[in-house]
Design a protein around this motif. Structure first.
Motif, PDB file in Angstrom:
ATOM      1  N   GLN A  81     -34.485  92.141 -16.431  1.00  0.00           N
ATOM      2  CA  GLN A  81     -34.496  93.014 -15.630  1.00  0.00           C
ATOM      3  C   GLN A  81     -33.899  92.777 -14.262  1.00  0.00           C
ATOM      4  O   GLN A  81     -33.113  93.306 -13.669  1.00  0.00           O
ATOM      5  CB  GLN A  81     -35.738  93.975 -15.552  1.00  0.00           C
ATOM      6  N   ILE A  82     -34.363  91.582 -13.697  1.00  0.00           N
ATOM      7  CA  ILE A  82     -33.965  91.014 -12.613  1.00  0.00           C
ATOM      8  C   ILE A  82     -32.508  90.736 -12.305  1.00  0.00           C
ATOM      9  O   ILE A  82     -31.952  90.918 -11.424  1.00  0.00           O
ATOM     10  CB  ILE A  82     -34.778  89.725 -11.833  1.00  0.00           C
ATOM     11  N   GLN A  87     -26.985  92.073 -11.254  1.00  0.00           N
ATOM     12  CA  GLN A  87     -25.707  92.216 -11.447  1.00  0.00           C
ATOM     13  C   GLN A  87     -25.334  93.657 -11.308  1.00  0.00           C
ATOM     14  O   GLN A  87     -24.005  93.976 -11.513  1.00  0.00           O
ATOM     15  CB  GLN A  87     -25.614  91.869 -12.990  1.00  0.00           C
ATOM     16  N   GLY A  88     -26.117  94.603 -11.073  1.00  0.00           N
ATOM     17  CA  GLY A  88     -25.987  95.937 -10.698  1.00  0.00           C
ATOM     18  C   GLY A  88     -25.800  96.931 -12.131  1.00  0.00           C
ATOM     19  O   GLY A  88     -25.273  97.759 -12.069  1.00  0.00           O
ATOM     20  N   ALA A 281     -26.978  97.257  -6.904  1.00  0.00           N
ATOM     21  CA  ALA A 281     -26.492  98.578  -6.957  1.00  0.00           C
ATOM     22  C   ALA A 281     -26.011  99.120  -5.856  1.00  0.00           C
ATOM     23  O   ALA A 281     -25.132 100.120  -6.129  1.00  0.00           O
ATOM     24  CB  ALA A 281     -27.657  99.092  -7.862  1.00  0.00           C
ATOM     25  N   ALA A 282     -26.780  99.227  -4.878  1.00  0.00           N
ATOM     26  CA  ALA A 282     -26.274  99.834  -3.442  1.00  0.00           C
ATOM     27  C   ALA A 282     -24.933  99.327  -2.956  1.00  0.00           C
ATOM     28  O   ALA A 282     -23.969  99.692  -2.854  1.00  0.00           O
ATOM     29  CB  ALA A 282     -27.649  99.575  -2.437  1.00  0.00           C
ATOM     30  N   SER A 283     -24.704  97.919  -3.084  1.00  0.00           N
ATOM     31  CA  SER A 283     -23.619  97.182  -2.741  1.00  0.00           C
ATOM     32  C   SER A 283     -22.564  97.713  -3.502  1.00  0.00           C
ATOM     33  O   SER A 283     -21.234  97.918  -3.010  1.00  0.00           O
ATOM     34  CB  SER A 283     -23.767  95.548  -2.827  1.00  0.00           C
ATOM     35  N   GLN A 284     -22.790  97.794  -4.883  1.00  0.00           N
ATOM     36  CA  GLN A 284     -21.551  98.341  -5.652  1.00  0.00           C
ATOM     37  C   GLN A 284     -21.252  99.840  -5.364  1.00  0.00           C
ATOM     38  O   GLN A 284     -20.120 100.161  -5.349  1.00  0.00           O
ATOM     39  CB  GLN A 284     -21.960  97.865  -7.036  1.00  0.00           C
ATOM     40  N   PHE A 285     -21.878 100.589  -5.172  1.00  0.00           N
ATOM     41  CA  PHE A 285     -21.756 101.799  -4.867  1.00  0.00           C
ATOM     42  C   PHE A 285     -20.982 101.606  -3.241  1.00  0.00           C
ATOM     43  O   PHE A 285     -19.983 102.717  -3.341  1.00  0.00           O
ATOM     44  CB  PHE A 285     -23.126 102.787  -4.321  1.00  0.00           C
TER      45      PHE A 285
END
Length: 300
Positions: A81-82, A87-88, A281-285
């Motif tokens: 999970q980590i 990895q997003g 996830a936030a970085s990729q958004f």
């Protein structure tokens, strides 16, 4: 007893042989035998009966094996999970949005979901003041709202500017004779004002525009929530001036007019706090919105 010992013990049981387990674990057989003996000494029990041609778990060995299976399996799941979060490909994207920017968020989230379908998305809605508080308390990682006058504490990604428009109740019919409306004409009708918010000069700019025409608006309602303002207009309680970007909320019961003699615009922005790490996830958004905004800028 530590995780490494449990890992070794589980492999010995699975292979039903210390020598085979040593091969799988890529270690020599004597050290592995020593680890098993050390574990038995520490627990004060025999875990495996070892005969010349027979090998079997003891009752305590079976208990430890079941425990090791559960614990190591859980740890492997946590590790996976980590890794997915980093990895997003999983995790949760926590984002806030003002009602004025909801239409933009709908588009961005739709595209984001196509690329990262396993990421859970948590959306907090509120006015700019509320979203900033949530951002500073780390309840959200990114906020999509109208540009603030003071934003030194944040990383800011500017999006396409939008003009203001006049909205009136559809039940009023054609309130104005032209699609270009003046503030003097607006002053002849009940007015619903989008309330003043910290960091935004909208409220003051609107009042100055009325003053420039030597008229005073008949303000019957005020609200900081754009959805509420549009709902009140829809019910025939008055007309209002709102940013064009707000069109994601229901607009079926209102008519839209262009606003004359008003050069101010709103600028939607994506913001995140400085000096604070955000999730993958936030970085990729953020990167997705950045890319889309740049592509749109090049087309224009």
């Amino acid at each position: 007893m530590d995780i490494r010992q449990l890992h070794y013990f589980r492999e010995i049981v699975n292979q039903e042989s210390i020598s085979k387990a040593a091969e799988v674990l890529h270690i020599a057989q004597p050290p592995l035998s020593q680890q098993l003996k050390k574990l038995e000494t520490e627990l004060g029990t025999v875990l495996i009966h070892r005969y010349r041609q027979k090998w079997e778990l003891t009752e305590t060995g079976e208990v430890l094996f079941q425990y090791a299976e559960r614990l190591l399996s859980t740890m492997e799941d946590i590790k996976q999970q980590i890794e997915e979060i980093e990895q997003g490909s999983a995790g949760t994207l926590k984002i806030g949005v003002s009602s004025a920017c909801l239409s933009l968020l709908v588009d961005y989230v739709s595209m984001y979901r196509e690329k990262f379908p396993n990421v859970k998305i948590s959306i907090e809605k509120g006015n700019s003041e509320e979203l900033l508080r949530k951002l500073n308390r780390k309840e959200i990682e990114i906020a999509l709202l109208l540009r603030l006058d003071h934003s030194e504490d944040y990383f800011v990604k500017a999006l396409e500017k939008q003009e203001y428009v006049v909205v009136s109740p559809r039940e009023w019919g054609n309130v104005f004779s032209s699609d270009q409306v003046t503030f003097k004409e607006i002053a002849n009708h009940p007015f619903i004002m989008l309330g003043a918010m910290e960091g935004h000069s909208y409220y003051e700019n609107i009042l100055r525009a009325f003053d420039a025409e030597d008229v005073t608006p008949e303000i019957v309602l005020e609200s900081k929530d754009l959805t509420t303002v549009i709902a009140m207009v829809s019910k025939g309680l008055g007309l209002s001036i709102i940013p064009r970007v707000a069109y994601a909320v229901p607009m079926e019961q209102v008519k839209i007019y262009e606003l004359k003699q008003f050069d101010f615009h709103v600028e939607p922005v994506l913001i995140k706090t400085k000096d604070e790490r955000v999730s993958k996830a936030a970085s990729q958004f953020w990167e997705l919105v950045d890319l889309l905004a740049d592509e749109k800028g090049q087309k224009n």
